[in-house]
Design an enzyme around this catalytic site. Structure first.
Site, PDB file in Angstrom:
ATOM      1  N   HIS A 294      -5.615  36.902 -35.912  1.00 32.53           N
ATOM      2  CA  HIS A 294      -6.343  37.766 -34.985  1.00 32.53           C
ATOM      3  C   HIS A 294      -5.544  38.051 -33.716  1.00 32.53           C
ATOM      4  CE1 HIS A 294      -9.601  38.665 -32.058  1.00 32.53           C
ATOM      5  NE2 HIS A 294     -10.205  39.189 -33.095  1.00 32.53           N
TER       6      HIS A 294
ATOM      7  N   ASP B 151      -6.800  34.925 -26.777  1.00 29.44           N
ATOM      8  CA  ASP B 151      -7.050  35.126 -28.202  1.00 29.44           C
ATOM      9  C   ASP B 151      -6.606  33.885 -28.976  1.00 29.44           C
ATOM     10  OD1 ASP B 151      -7.232  36.482 -30.828  1.00 29.44           O
ATOM     11  OD2 ASP B 151      -7.374  38.291 -29.618  1.00 29.44           O
TER      12      ASP B 151
ATOM     13  N   SER C 112     -12.943  43.922 -31.759  1.00 24.34           N
ATOM     14  CA  SER C 112     -11.706  43.206 -31.412  1.00 24.34           C
ATOM     15  C   SER C 112     -10.497  44.117 -31.481  1.00 24.34           C
ATOM     16  CB  SER C 112     -11.460  42.058 -32.395  1.00 24.34           C
ATOM     17  OG  SER C 112     -12.206  40.939 -32.048  1.00 24.34           O
TER      18      SER C 112
END
Ligand SMILES: *[C@@H]1O[C@H](CO)[C@@H](O)[C@H](O)[C@H]1NC(C)=O
Ligand SMILES: *[C@@H]1O[C@H](CO)[C@@H](O)[C@H](O)[C@H]1NC(C)=O
Ligand SMILES: *[C@@H]1O[C@H](CO)[C@@H](O)[C@H](O)[C@H]1NC(C)=O
Ligand SMILES: *[C@@H]1O[C@H](CO)[C@@H](O)[C@H](O)[C@H]1NC(C)=O
Ligand SMILES: *[C@@H]1O[C@H](CO)[C@@H](O)[C@H](O)[C@H]1NC(C)=O
Ligand SMILES: CC(=O)N[C@H]1CO[C@H](CO)[C@@H](O)[C@@H]1O
Length: 793
Positions: free
Chosen positions: A236, A163, A581
């Site tokens: 994220h 990620d 996600s």
């Protein structure tokens, strides 16, 4: 060596093609991927790893001037996935290498750009509630605590997060009270900008970053935009990592005094290994956001395998389907699964359109996204005494007064093309018509948060975001900068009607509140990508759905969540985000718990357990719906909504080994293209005979028999009975239709026969249409259910 000559020929054609445009730029070095003949041996000791790197180096040495140059040109040496390396080469050097003994393939790296699977709206801070994914689902019970306890909260399991890195100071990643790092762990904590090797702990046990592919495609990292280390700038990576394995944090966040929630990941004692392969790009770049390149992704997977992770969570993919051969996530994951690592990936956010599904490989778990039973309701009151429901997490209120309500299309500059009208795009509204009013703007073009800014620019006092027909009932809850709420398509039509039919339309917007136990939930998010799987229509994807809408989890403590699109000075430690996600790490957490409870289960067995026990109804007891309000098909939700507790005791599993996947690649004819050293047997199984826990058949105009094998992981002596709901126009039967098991671990084969009802389908003109049904094996409380999708052509 026969293989070599064939390959060189193929390669050579490619090479000529490449050479022409390159000839003019003198000796410009580029990244090439070089693949060598033969697999890595399964030995993974330091000596072998060293030998692999030396071998890669010696290839380079033979085309480079000296030792020094050879060393510095090696970009990545892959040791656990492909047998090969990435290196900086001139076209001449690449050509030379390609002709060498043992080299099967040299290709200029075409950087393929992956991106993280979040929706484009950058969301921000919740109003209330806990983010414990287990707690929030009302149909999940307290028994889930037993599941966590049985799994020891995942304490012996290591999850690799590929990620954008992690924010190590977040309380979600505290290692307080945790046991020492598992001794088998071989990873490292890589030194870099603002994150050095002493900053890993018993929670974040490893951190690495991969920047070579990115930098060769886009130039050096701008350290204003991202940290050249495992530290997350984007948010994220911290978000997904805390969904999987965040520690319990009492008061998760507070903006405007709102958020008072308990933050807790799905497997709170699991260990996190961070592999940062995605980098933030700001500004107006086409690849705005978080992007990752193929060679970086592959090296991240390669290291994760070598380091000894048990589960990989990859909330990354393409926005549209891509072949197994071109997709480095898929290729890397095949090697991960060979090492018995469970790889969980996101289905993508390109829904609700069909055939948009990403990460379709049968060795991956592919996760779609659906809602929680929590809404942030922010209704609108009309002056005719009606109330229209809306949703928002905007921490701004307009007070009790009513204000005039206008439609954006009626208050914008004249002469806008009709396809740009009504959307509140930048500089479209007329301040003299907007000042002091509430404006209804439509979704469909432009970014949602920017529309609110446009209303604010023109002096508006509030803003309503109206869904278009495609978004239907799927209303986003956004953190706008002025009082705002979002409404469904149906409610947008009501508002338009109200404005058109009322002489003096007035409205007021009430502040948002958090409502739990909303119904129906879950329902599919409209953005969740849909099947059918066009890479191989014999494999039904996605596999599952899990919560991916308005998920509250950790954030970087430095960065406004909307910074990608415009200046946002608001900074939060916890943030609300939506996308596949977010659903992917929920399933990764479930896989951790299953792995802890059943350490001997294969990756396929864990997936099977999750799929065959998934729920297909919502909290009203009716079939789970999609954004249209109709029952969701397996192309949206796969086998259904994951249900970790039931998955711990599935009764039977559909197992599959690395060898089964190799045979599958033989059937598909891609074994060679994947550069897997495996001699396909003369006859191999049909594609649809891969022992998958769901069935998709295309082109069935008469009858087909499909082989499956189940393994008893429940009670020793047990009898399972077959039942099915056939897809319309087809019938499903099983032979035998009773399975008698005598001991745990016993396998039994059966055959599913699907037969078309010829006449009826032929008279219909819908040959491409898929019909859906399911079959199940039932014993006591065990219901081992598999969806079936069939099309005529
Ligand atoms: C590694 O850490 C040391 C000590 O903090 C620092 O001086 C050095 O610049 C770091 N190296 C990199 C590549 O960031
Ligand atoms: C690593 O970072 C921490 C926190 O910023 C700092 O206290 C420590 O001195 C650093 N260590 C090295 C070796 O640079
Ligand atoms: C809007 O319409 C114009 C003219 O018909 C067209 O050129 C343009 O591409 C359209 N824009 C979008 C976003 O559809
Ligand atoms: C108010 O207007 C809305 C939208 O036109 C309509 O649906 C609703 O029935 C009206 N309410 C009353 C009480 O007339
Ligand atoms: C039925 O399928 C077979 C094999 O795929 C094909 O040859 C045949 O043309 C199909 N028949 C019809 C009516 O589509
Ligand atoms: C020998 C061989 O099959 N080489 C293949 C390796 O993989 C690339 C794609 O990544 C193929 O194009 C080659 O043909």
């Amino acid at each position: 060596m026969a293989i070599k000559s064939i390959v060189s020929a193929t390669y050579f054609l490619l090479f000529l093609h490449l050479l022409l445009p390159l000839a003019s730029c003198i000796k410009r070095k580029q990244v090439y991927v070089v693949e060598l003949f033969g697999d890595h041996t399964s030995a993974r000791d330091d000596k072998t790893l060293h030998e692999i790197e030396n071998a890669h180096h010696s290839y380079l040495l033979s085309v480079k001037e000296n030792e020094e140059e050879a060393r510095s040109s090696l970009v990545y040496s892959y040791k656990h996935t492909i047998n090969g390396f990435a290196a900086l080469l001139t076209p001449e050097e690449a050509h030379k290498l390609s002709e060498m003994e043992g080299v099967v393939f040299v290709d200029k790296n075409q950087p393929r750009i992956y991106s993280s699977h979040t929706t484009r709206s950058w969301k921000f801070v919740g109003l209330d509630g806990s983010l414990n994914p287990w707690e929030e689902e009302s149909y999940q019970t307290k028994e889930d605590d037993d599941l966590l306890a049985r799994a020891q909260y995942g304490k012996d399991i290591i999850v690799g997060m590929i990620d954008s890195g992690v924010w190590p100071e977040s309380k979600s990643f505290s290692d307080e009270g945790m046991e020492p790092v598992p001794t088998k762990w071989k990873g490292v904590c890589q030194n870099g900008t603002a994150f050095n090797s002493s900053q890993c702990n018993r929670k974040i046990i490893g951190s690495r970053y991969y920047v070579e592919g990115y930098e060769s495609a886009f130039g050096g990292i701008n350290e204003e935009e991202d940290y050249k280390s495992g530290r997350d700038k984007d948010g994220h990576g911290s978000h997904t990592a805390s969904i999987v394995a965040g520690r319990e944090v009492g008061k998760a966040s507070a903006i405007g005094g709102f958020a008072k929630g308990r933050a807790l990941g799905g497997a709170p004692l699991a260990r996190l290994a961070i592999y940062k392969a995605c980098w933030a790009i700001k500004g107006q770049s086409k690849h705005q956001g978080n992007i990752c390149t193929n060679i970086d992704m592959l090296k991240a997977i390669d290291d994760a395998i070598g380091d000894g992770v048990h589960v990989l969570s990859i909330s990354i993919g393409f926005s549209s389907p891509i072949s197994y051969v071109d997709d480095f996530i898929s290729r890397g994951a095949l090697h991960a699964v060979r090492n018995n690592i469970v790889v969980v990936s996101s289905a993508g956010n390109s829904g609700p359109f069909p055939q948009t599904l990403s990460n379709p490989s049968p060795w991956l778990i592919t996760v779609a996204a659906s809602t929680l039973d929590r809404s942030f309701l922010a209704p609108i009151q009309l002056s005719n005494a009606s109330t229209i429901q809306g949703r928002s997490i905007t921490p701004r209120h307009m007070g009790n007064r009513f204000y005039p309500l206008v439609l954006a299309g009626d208050v914008e500059k004249p002469g806008l093309p009709s396809n740009n009208s009504g959307f509140c795009l930048d500089n479209t509204l007329l301040p003299n018509k907007v000042r002091g009013k509430i404006v209804l703007c439509l979704r469909g073009q432009g970014e949602r948060l920017k529309k609110g800014l446009e209303v604010q620019r023109a002096g508006g006092i509030g803003f309503i975001l109206g869904n278009n027909i495609l978004n239907g009932n799927d209303v986003p809850s956004d953190p706008h900068f002025i009082p705002a709420t979002g409404v469904s398509y149906e409610n947008a039509l009501k508002l338009i009607h109200y404005v058109h039919s009322t002489p003096n339309p007035m409205a007021r917007m009430l502040p948002g509140t958090t409502v739990l136990n909303t119904k129906p939930a879950p329902s599919m998010a409209s953005f969740s990508s849909r099947g059918p799987n066009i890479i191989d229509p014999n494999i039904l994807k996605p596999d599952l759905t899990a919560p991916g809408v308005d998920i509250l989890a950790a954030w970087t403590a430095e960065d406004g969540p909307t910074r990608m699109t415009f200046q946002d000075k608001r900074v939060v430690k916890y943030n609300i985000f939506s996308g596949t996600s977010m659903s992917c790490p929920h399933v990764a957490a479930a896989a951790i718990l299953l792995k802890a409870i059943h350490p001997t289960w294969s990756a396929a067995a864990i997936r099977s357990a999750l799929m065959t026990t998934a729920m297909t109804t919502d909290n009203t007891g009716h079939p789970l719906t999609d954004e249209t309000g109709n029952p969701a098909t397996p192309f949206a939700m796969g086998s259904g909504h994951f249900n970790p507790k039931r998955a711990a005791d599935p009764g039977l599993v559909y197992d599959a080994s690395y060898m089964d996947y190799l045979l599958y690649t033989c059937s598909l004819g891609v074994t060679q293209k994947l550069n897997i050293t495996y001699n396909c047997p003369k006859s191999f199984p049909e594609l649809f005979d891969l022992n998958y826990p769901s069935i998709q058949i295309h082109g069935l105009n008469y009858t087909r028999t499909i082989k499956r094998t189940v393994t008893n992981v429940g009670r020793g002596r047990s009898v399972y009975k077959f039942s099915a709901v056939s897809p319309k126009e087809y019938s499903i039967t099983a032979t035998p239709n009773i399975l008698k098991f005598y001991h745990v671990g016993q396998k039994m084969n059966f055959i599913i026969t699907v037969t078309a009802d010829w006449g009826q389908i032929q008279t219909k003109n819908d040959a491409d249409k898929y019909y859906f049904g399911w079959y199940a094996w039932t014993q006591g409380h065990h219901v081992v259910r598999s969806p079936v999708a069939v099309s005529f052509s």
